[in-house]
Design a protein around this motif. Structure first.
Motif, PDB file in Angstrom:
ATOM      1  N   ILE A   1       0.863  -1.190   0.000  1.00  0.00           N
ATOM      2  CA  ILE A   1       0.000   0.000   0.000  1.00  0.00           C
ATOM      3  C   ILE A   1       0.894   1.233   0.000  1.00  0.00           C
ATOM      4  CG2 ILE A   1      -1.819   1.250   1.216  1.00  0.00           C
ATOM      5  CD1 ILE A   1      -2.573  -1.435   2.577  1.00  0.00           C
ATOM      6  N   GLY A   2       0.873   1.984  -1.098  1.00  0.00           N
ATOM      7  CA  GLY A   2       1.640   3.223  -1.162  1.00  0.00           C
ATOM      8  C   GLY A   2       2.679   3.226  -2.264  1.00  0.00           C
TER       9      GLY A   2
ATOM     10  N   MET B   1      -5.979   0.966  10.197  1.00  0.00           N
ATOM     11  CA  MET B   1      -6.954   0.068   9.533  1.00  0.00           C
ATOM     12  C   MET B   1      -6.752  -1.376   9.983  1.00  0.00           C
ATOM     13  SD  MET B   1      -6.791   1.387   5.598  1.00  0.00           S
ATOM     14  CE  MET B   1      -6.941   3.117   5.166  1.00  0.00           C
TER      15      MET B   1
ATOM     16  N   TRP C   1       0.646   8.837   5.250  1.00  0.00           N
ATOM     17  CA  TRP C   1      -0.601   8.266   5.780  1.00  0.00           C
ATOM     18  C   TRP C   1      -0.358   6.903   6.459  1.00  0.00           C
ATOM     19  CZ3 TRP C   1       0.067  10.785   1.259  1.00  0.00           C
ATOM     20  CH2 TRP C   1      -0.711  11.927   1.044  1.00  0.00           C
TER      21      TRP C   1
ATOM     22  N   VAL D   1      10.225   6.470   6.871  1.00  0.00           N
ATOM     23  CA  VAL D   1      11.511   6.637   6.168  1.00  0.00           C
ATOM     24  C   VAL D   1      11.723   8.131   5.899  1.00  0.00           C
ATOM     25  CG1 VAL D   1      12.905   5.924   4.193  1.00  0.00           C
ATOM     26  CG2 VAL D   1      11.154   4.389   5.101  1.00  0.00           C
TER      27      VAL D   1
ATOM     28  N   ALA E   1      10.667  16.038  -2.556  1.00  0.00           N
ATOM     29  CA  ALA E   1      11.945  15.873  -1.853  1.00  0.00           C
ATOM     30  C   ALA E   1      13.062  16.602  -2.594  1.00  0.00           C
ATOM     31  CB  ALA E   1      12.290  14.392  -1.747  1.00  0.00           C
ATOM     32  N   ALA E   2      14.094  16.965  -1.840  1.00  0.00           N
ATOM     33  CA  ALA E   2      15.247  17.631  -2.461  1.00  0.00           C
ATOM     34  C   ALA E   2      16.128  16.615  -3.192  1.00  0.00           C
ATOM     35  CB  ALA E   2      16.048  18.375  -1.404  1.00  0.00           C
TER      36      ALA E   2
ATOM     37  N   ALA F   1      14.529   9.629   5.007  1.00  0.00           N
ATOM     38  CA  ALA F   1      15.489   9.932   3.942  1.00  0.00           C
ATOM     39  C   ALA F   1      15.331   8.884   2.844  1.00  0.00           C
ATOM     40  CB  ALA F   1      16.901   9.952   4.489  1.00  0.00           C
ATOM     41  N   GLY F   2      14.220   8.980   2.151  1.00  0.00           N
ATOM     42  CA  GLY F   2      13.843   7.944   1.181  1.00  0.00           C
ATOM     43  C   GLY F   2      14.879   7.696   0.110  1.00  0.00           C
TER      44      GLY F   2
ATOM     45  N   GLY G   1       7.532   2.369  -1.210  1.00  0.00           N
ATOM     46  CA  GLY G   1       6.662   1.286  -1.696  1.00  0.00           C
ATOM     47  C   GLY G   1       7.193   0.714  -3.006  1.00  0.00           C
TER      48      GLY G   1
ATOM     49  N   GLU H   1      -1.424   9.322  -8.011  1.00  0.00           N
ATOM     50  CA  GLU H   1      -0.317   8.943  -8.907  1.00  0.00           C
ATOM     51  C   GLU H   1       0.874   8.497  -8.057  1.00  0.00           C
ATOM     52  OE1 GLU H   1      -0.289   8.869 -12.099  1.00  0.00           O
ATOM     53  OE2 GLU H   1      -2.154   9.953 -12.539  1.00  0.00           O
TER      54      GLU H   1
ATOM     55  N   GLY I   1       2.654   3.449   3.487  1.00  0.00           N
ATOM     56  CA  GLY I   1       1.732   4.580   3.334  1.00  0.00           C
ATOM     57  C   GLY I   1       2.344   5.946   3.580  1.00  0.00           C
TER      58      GLY I   1
ATOM     59  N   MET J   1      -7.612   3.620  -3.940  1.00  0.00           N
ATOM     60  CA  MET J   1      -7.472   3.987  -2.515  1.00  0.00           C
ATOM     61  C   MET J   1      -7.853   2.810  -1.617  1.00  0.00           C
ATOM     62  SD  MET J   1      -7.577   6.711  -0.295  1.00  0.00           S
ATOM     63  CE  MET J   1      -8.189   6.920   1.355  1.00  0.00           C
TER      64      MET J   1
HETATM   65  C1  LIG Z   1      10.842  19.364   1.623  1.00  0.00           C
HETATM   66  C2  LIG Z   1      11.375  17.967   1.688  1.00  0.00           C
HETATM   67  C3  LIG Z   1      12.660  17.691   1.275  1.00  0.00           C
HETATM   68  C4  LIG Z   1      13.153  16.404   1.344  1.00  0.00           C
HETATM   69  N1  LIG Z   1      14.411  16.154   0.908  1.00  0.00           N
HETATM   70  C5  LIG Z   1      14.912  14.894   0.920  1.00  0.00           C
HETATM   71  C6  LIG Z   1      16.201  14.616   0.425  1.00  0.00           C
HETATM   72  O1  LIG Z   1      16.920  15.492  -0.013  1.00  0.00           O
HETATM   73  N2  LIG Z   1      16.618  13.322   0.457  1.00  0.00           N
HETATM   74  C7  LIG Z   1      15.864  12.308   0.952  1.00  0.00           C
HETATM   75  O2  LIG Z   1      16.314  11.173   0.964  1.00  0.00           O
HETATM   76  N3  LIG Z   1      14.633  12.571   1.431  1.00  0.00           N
HETATM   77  C8  LIG Z   1      14.125  13.820   1.433  1.00  0.00           C
HETATM   78  N4  LIG Z   1      12.869  14.070   1.905  1.00  0.00           N
HETATM   79  C9  LIG Z   1      12.128  12.957   2.521  1.00  0.00           C
HETATM   80  C10 LIG Z   1      11.477  12.064   1.465  1.00  0.00           C
HETATM   81  O3  LIG Z   1      10.565  12.834   0.770  1.00  0.00           O
HETATM   82  C11 LIG Z   1      10.813  10.873   2.142  1.00  0.00           C
HETATM   83  O4  LIG Z   1      11.781  10.144   2.849  1.00  0.00           O
HETATM   84  C12 LIG Z   1      10.153   9.929   1.152  1.00  0.00           C
HETATM   85  O5  LIG Z   1       9.328  10.643   0.289  1.00  0.00           O
HETATM   86  C13 LIG Z   1       9.330   8.872   1.857  1.00  0.00           C
HETATM   87  O6  LIG Z   1       8.681   8.102   0.887  1.00  0.00           O
HETATM   88  P1  LIG Z   1       7.503   7.111   1.219  1.00  0.00           P
HETATM   89  O7  LIG Z   1       7.319   6.252   0.037  1.00  0.00           O
HETATM   90  O8  LIG Z   1       7.757   6.460   2.510  1.00  0.00           O
HETATM   91  O9  LIG Z   1       6.233   8.015   1.506  1.00  0.00           O
HETATM   92  P2  LIG Z   1       5.292   8.864   0.556  1.00  0.00           P
HETATM   93  O10 LIG Z   1       6.052   9.539  -0.511  1.00  0.00           O
HETATM   94  O11 LIG Z   1       4.468   9.734   1.450  1.00  0.00           O
HETATM   95  O12 LIG Z   1       4.399   7.788  -0.162  1.00  0.00           O
HETATM   96  C14 LIG Z   1       3.289   7.174   0.426  1.00  0.00           C
HETATM   97  C15 LIG Z   1       2.291   6.872  -0.660  1.00  0.00           C
HETATM   98  O13 LIG Z   1       1.254   6.093  -0.112  1.00  0.00           O
HETATM   99  C16 LIG Z   1       0.040   6.437  -0.737  1.00  0.00           C
HETATM  100  N5  LIG Z   1      -1.051   6.041   0.159  1.00  0.00           N
HETATM  101  C17 LIG Z   1      -1.210   6.390   1.457  1.00  0.00           C
HETATM  102  N6  LIG Z   1      -2.355   5.861   1.930  1.00  0.00           N
HETATM  103  C18 LIG Z   1      -2.908   5.129   0.931  1.00  0.00           C
HETATM  104  C19 LIG Z   1      -4.084   4.357   0.830  1.00  0.00           C
HETATM  105  N7  LIG Z   1      -4.932   4.253   1.854  1.00  0.00           N
HETATM  106  N8  LIG Z   1      -4.342   3.753  -0.336  1.00  0.00           N
HETATM  107  C20 LIG Z   1      -3.476   3.846  -1.373  1.00  0.00           C
HETATM  108  N9  LIG Z   1      -2.359   4.597  -1.337  1.00  0.00           N
HETATM  109  C21 LIG Z   1      -2.068   5.222  -0.194  1.00  0.00           C
HETATM  110  C22 LIG Z   1       0.171   7.942  -0.863  1.00  0.00           C
HETATM  111  O14 LIG Z   1      -0.696   8.482  -1.813  1.00  0.00           O
HETATM  112  C23 LIG Z   1       1.629   8.113  -1.211  1.00  0.00           C
HETATM  113  O15 LIG Z   1       1.870   8.183  -2.587  1.00  0.00           O
HETATM  114  C24 LIG Z   1      12.337  15.357   1.848  1.00  0.00           C
HETATM  115  C25 LIG Z   1      11.051  15.646   2.266  1.00  0.00           C
HETATM  116  C26 LIG Z   1      10.561  16.931   2.208  1.00  0.00           C
HETATM  117  C27 LIG Z   1       9.184  17.206   2.683  1.00  0.00           C
END
Ligand SMILES: Cc1cc2nc3c(=O)[nH]c(=O)nc-3n(C[C@H](O)[C@H](O)[C@H](O)COP(=O)(O)OP(=O)(O)OC[C@H]3O[C@@H](n4cnc5c(N)ncnc54)[C@H](O)[C@@H]3O)c2cc1C
Length: 802
Positions: free
Chosen positions: A10-11, A213, A206, A347, A47-48, A349-350, A16, A38, A203, A173
């Motif tokens: 999920i995500g 859930m 989220w 996470v 993210a940067a 620092a993705g 993900g 999307e 997620g 969703m």
């Molecule tokens: C301003 C800024 C700068 C950053 N700079 C850096 C950087 O330089 N380097 C770095 O490593 N990291 C950086 N980060 C952090 C980085 O953005 C995160 O570590 C990364 O995006 C985490 O990814 P994720 O997949 O865990 O979460 P997300 O990107 O939040 O993805 C979660 C996904 O789950 C989906 N989802 C949630 N609930 C549901 C549901 N119920 N059903 C279906 N889909 C769902 C959402 O729509 C979303 O697409 C930065 C963050 C910010 C805000």
């Protein structure tokens, strides 16, 4: 849409998509990902895109290194660009403490194969000329640092996953996750229900809501974060090579080239948590309003560090939320208490960690365990006691400390005191200087007179040195008392308890009234526990292990339950004290009518004794290596036990001691410690834990342990006496032999009893002989050290066993 799958992720953020790709890479192709909008539409798109290897935890740093190296592989596999800029980066140090930390990191990198180097201010100026190096003492350069295109990279993961057979469903969703009695899941989406063997919560923003859930609380919280992109600057675009990254912990900023200008982001002190009541489902592909107020001081500092910024116009402001766990590391792995439910969230620092998180989770799901110790990001490292009210201040603290020096002896103050024992006030009045372990307040040592009630954070010997020495001498010279609250304790009962323990533990399971020490192994043979097992009767056993590993161990136990056996975590219910030192027996004899003489109450005996009003379980063992007893009662009776022991102990010179003294005392006997000498990174043979294995029985991990036994091991855990100055070994310092790094330390410290600096570490087995001369690099300086095999205290065991 596919309605049945082996795994439903999920995500569709970077995490993900990385999990999905790694599942296919390890051979699971019947896997799918559902994304409510999307791909990248959570925190990923804004993210940067910076990446780096630096992480206080060595295995996390190794996984970050894996993530960075993976990008080229992804590009080659998919033909897509990740927009990679491998420009290198330097982290500045403007205080001696920061410089110590960077030198300690550099030392670790030597045996990790990472090619970082310490730079002088002049060298920093040469590679990053826009930096004002006034006040800078030096920096750590990492050639692997760089940045990428967050969206391109996420889509490359997604394409690679599809190439491996995965499917991705966007605009889908998830509203509910319901578990069936057979442990599989119904994932209810707005496009229909998917029947999945496993669910992965990726997620992101989220993840808390997605966890809810399934009825779980995942300890993470989003924070607002902002970076600025400047207009074009000739000093930047006229350069022949791209400007490297500069991390300035003093100014809590990171800076890099972005196109023809610069990009600078801040981890500001007046930071703001976001969506405290929960992340709104309506939050989409959007940013938060600019907030210059909270970064005012940071900008002023940045103007001094990079004067060029003062005349640079701001082209874009990116202000968005992303999530943190209380310690800033991800939450990965099987969620304790749930079957077939996996976490890949928190996470922060993705782009540094996403690949490592995906690899780790996929290994765990497909192969049963990750290839290395990943406790630093294991979702089980927080107990079931954790609450949103605890998480929030810890996350704020973590954000504020993102660029701070992390000292090995540092005790962070947020969300404390939270969990305390009935002894809290009493110890506090006695001068306790508190530490925190798994949320529990634990005395580190006791200050006396006008000694400060605060330990100075340091990489060197701290102001706790004198107090620790005092407590060590009190134990070795008479008798000391220390709480046993911070041990993980488990009760194993039932007709099949012995048979079950025999399978779970590699060592001998003792007879009634006796205690044994045993390793617990994973199927790969690697150490996943270091237990004391006490047999109270044929159907009742008590286990003791690390307090911080409670959920880690309970998750394993619950997954292995079979037959008529019940296991309960009684860590907080059963508490008491250990008394240790040459007068410990006299003290015990004074508070009980039972005969506790040596021939009746032997070393490694366990007995139920009447002690005052209490019925106590008493184990004759001691991690201090001295004559000692652990006395366990119900938590409600702990204060009564204390009054009795404390009053009775005065004539024997009883003194309280804390964790600092305990960790010094163990050095005298070369006792290893969980997560230092013993962890899932190591096998029983190389650590010497094989001496506790009962080879003639069947147990989990036997085949692998036998293989190690037959083939031998390349490295061996040894003890060293170090010619240290004011800094002892902490962990992961390189061990030099014949002019090259050939080993590393697991832990160390100062033996106040022996007056020596002690270190434990691995060296090649064929060199591991008494008297071997090596050099250990502590904070960038070489120190002579000698391998020793004779314990520093009670080498013949006369005191401990006598
Ligand atoms: C301003 C800024 C700068 C950053 N700079 C850096 C950087 O330089 N380097 C770095 O490593 N990291 C950086 N980060 C952090 C980085 O953005 C995160 O570590 C990364 O995006 C985490 O990814 P994720 O997949 O865990 O979460 P997300 O990107 O939040 O993805 C979660 C996904 O789950 C989906 N989802 C949630 N609930 C549901 C549901 N119920 N059903 C279906 N889909 C769902 C959402 O729509 C979303 O697409 C930065 C963050 C910010 C805000």
């Amino acid at each position: 849409m596919k309605t049945s799958t082996r795994v439903c992720v999920i995500g569709g953020g970077v995490v993900g998509c990385s999990v999905l790709y790694h599942l296919t890479k390890l051979g699971w192709s019947d896997v799918m990902l559902v994304e409510r909008s999307e791909l990248t539409s959570g925190s990923t798109w804004h993210a940067a895109g910076g990446f780096h290897t630096l992480n206080g935890d060595t295995n996390m740093a190794a996984l970050q290194g894996y993530t960075i190296r993976l990008y080229r592989e992804l590009e080659a596999l998919t033909g897509m660009s990740c927009g990679l800029h491998h420009v290198g980066g330097v982290t500045l140090a403007d205080t001696p403490e920061r410089f110590d930390m960077l030198k300690a990191e550099r030392a670790k990198h030597r045996f990790m194969g990472l090619e970082t180097e310490i730079l002088s201010p002049q060298e920093i100026k040469a590679i990053a000329p826009i930096t004002n190096v006034e006040g800078v003492l030096g920096g750590l350069y990492d050639p692997l640092d760089g940045h990428l295109d967050p969206s391109g990279t996420t889509h490359a993961y997604a394409k690679a996953a599809r190439m491996g057979g995965a499917t991705i469903e966007t605009h889908c969703m998830v509203h509910e996750t319901r578990q069936r009695p057979d442990g599989t899941w119904d994932v209810v989406t707005d496009k229909g229900t998917i029947h999945a063997e496993h669910v992965v919560n990726a997620g992101g923003l989220w993840a808390r809501e997605v966890g809810a859930m399934a009825g779980v609380y995942l300890p993470l919280h989003p924070m607002e974060h902002q970076y600025l992109v400047t207009d074009d600057l000739p000093e930047i675009y006229e350069r022949a090579v791209e400007h490297p990254h500069v991390m300035d912990p003093g100014g809590e900023s990171y800076l890099r080239q972005e196109g023809r200008g610069l990009c600078i982001g801040f981890y500001e002190q007046p930071c703001k948590p976001w969506a405290v009541g929960g992340t709104p489902w309506s939050f989409g592909h959007e940013l938060l309003p600019d907030d210059y107020d909270k970064i005012e001081d940071s900008i002023a500092f940045a103007y001094r560090r990079y004067p060029i910024l003062e005349r640079a116009g701001v082209k874009t402001v990116i202000h968005g939320p992303f999530t943190f766990a209380p310690d800033g590391n991800p939450l990965v792995g099987p969620v304790p208490g749930l079957r077939n439910y996996w976490s890949a969230c928190g996470v922060m620092a993705g782009f540094s960690q996403g690949g490592g998180v995906g690899l780790t989770l996929a290994q765990w799901m497909v192969e049963g365990e990750p290839e290395r110790d990943v406790f630093a990001m294991d979702v089980a490292r927080f107990g079931r006691w954790i609450t949103p009210g605890y998480t929030l201040p810890k996350v704020v603290e973590n954000y504020q400390n993102r660029f701070s020096v992390t000292y090995p002896n540092e005790e962070l103050p947020a969300a404390r005191p939270f969990r305390t024992t009935p002894m809290y006030e009493i110890f506090d009045q006695m001068g306790a200087v508190w530490g925190s372990q798994y949320g529990l307040e634990v005395p580190n040592y006791f200050a006396q007179g006008d000694e400060p009630r605060y330990e100075t954070p340091s990489f060197r010997r701290s102001n706790a040195f004198e107090a620790t020495a005092r407590e060590v001498h009190a134990v070795r010279g008479a008798v000391g008392i220390n709480e046993v609250q911070n041990f993980g304790k488990y009760s194993v009962t039932g007709a099949d308890a012995r048979a079950w323990l025999n399978r779970i533990m590699a060592g001998r399971i003792p007879k009634p009234g006796r205690i044994s020490l045993t390793p617990m192994l994973a199927p790969s043979g690697r150490l996943i526990g270091d237990f004391t097992v006490a047999c109270l009767s044929e159907t009742e056993f008590r286990l003791t292990a690390s307090y911080s590993a409670q959920d880690f161990h309970m998750r394993w136990f619950e997954g292995q339950l079979a037959g008529e056996v019940q296991i309960a975590n009684i860590s907080d219910r059963s508490t008491g004290f250990q008394i240790a030192g040459p007068r410990a027996r006299d003290l015990l004899a004074k508070v009980t009518r039972a005969d506790v003489s040596d021939d009746v109450f032997r070393f490694l005996d366990v007995k139920r004794l009447s002690i005052g009003m209490m019925e106590a379980t008493v184990q004759r063992v001691s991690y201090t290596g001295d004559l000692g007893y652990e006395i366990y009662v119900d938590a409600m009776e702990q204060r009564a036990l204390w009054q009795l022991l404390w009053e009775a102990g005065q004539e024997f010179g009883l003194k309280p001691f804390g964790m600092r003294a305990m960790m010094s005392l163990r050095l005298d006997k070369f006792f290893g410690s969980w997560m230092r000498e013993f962890s899932p990174d190591y096998m029983p043979g190389e650590t010497g834990m094989d001496r506790f294995i009962q080879w003639e029985k069947a147990f989990i991990g036997k085949e692998a342990a036998e293989k190690e036994r037959a083939e031998g091991h390349a490295r061996k855990l040894c003890s060293f006496i170090v010619e240290a100055d004011d800094a002892d070994v902490i962990a992961y310092e390189p061990i030099w032999l014949d002019g090259a790094v050939q080993g590393f330390c697991t832990s160390g410290g100062y033996s106040h009893y022996a007056g020596k600096s002690v270190a434990f570490g691995f060296v090649p087995t064929d060199r591991a002989v008494d008297g071997l001369e090596v050099e250990i690099e502590i904070l960038g300086n070489m120190h002579k050290a000698r391998l020793v095999t004779d314990m520093l205290f009670d080498a013949d065991g006369a005191r401990m066993r006598g």
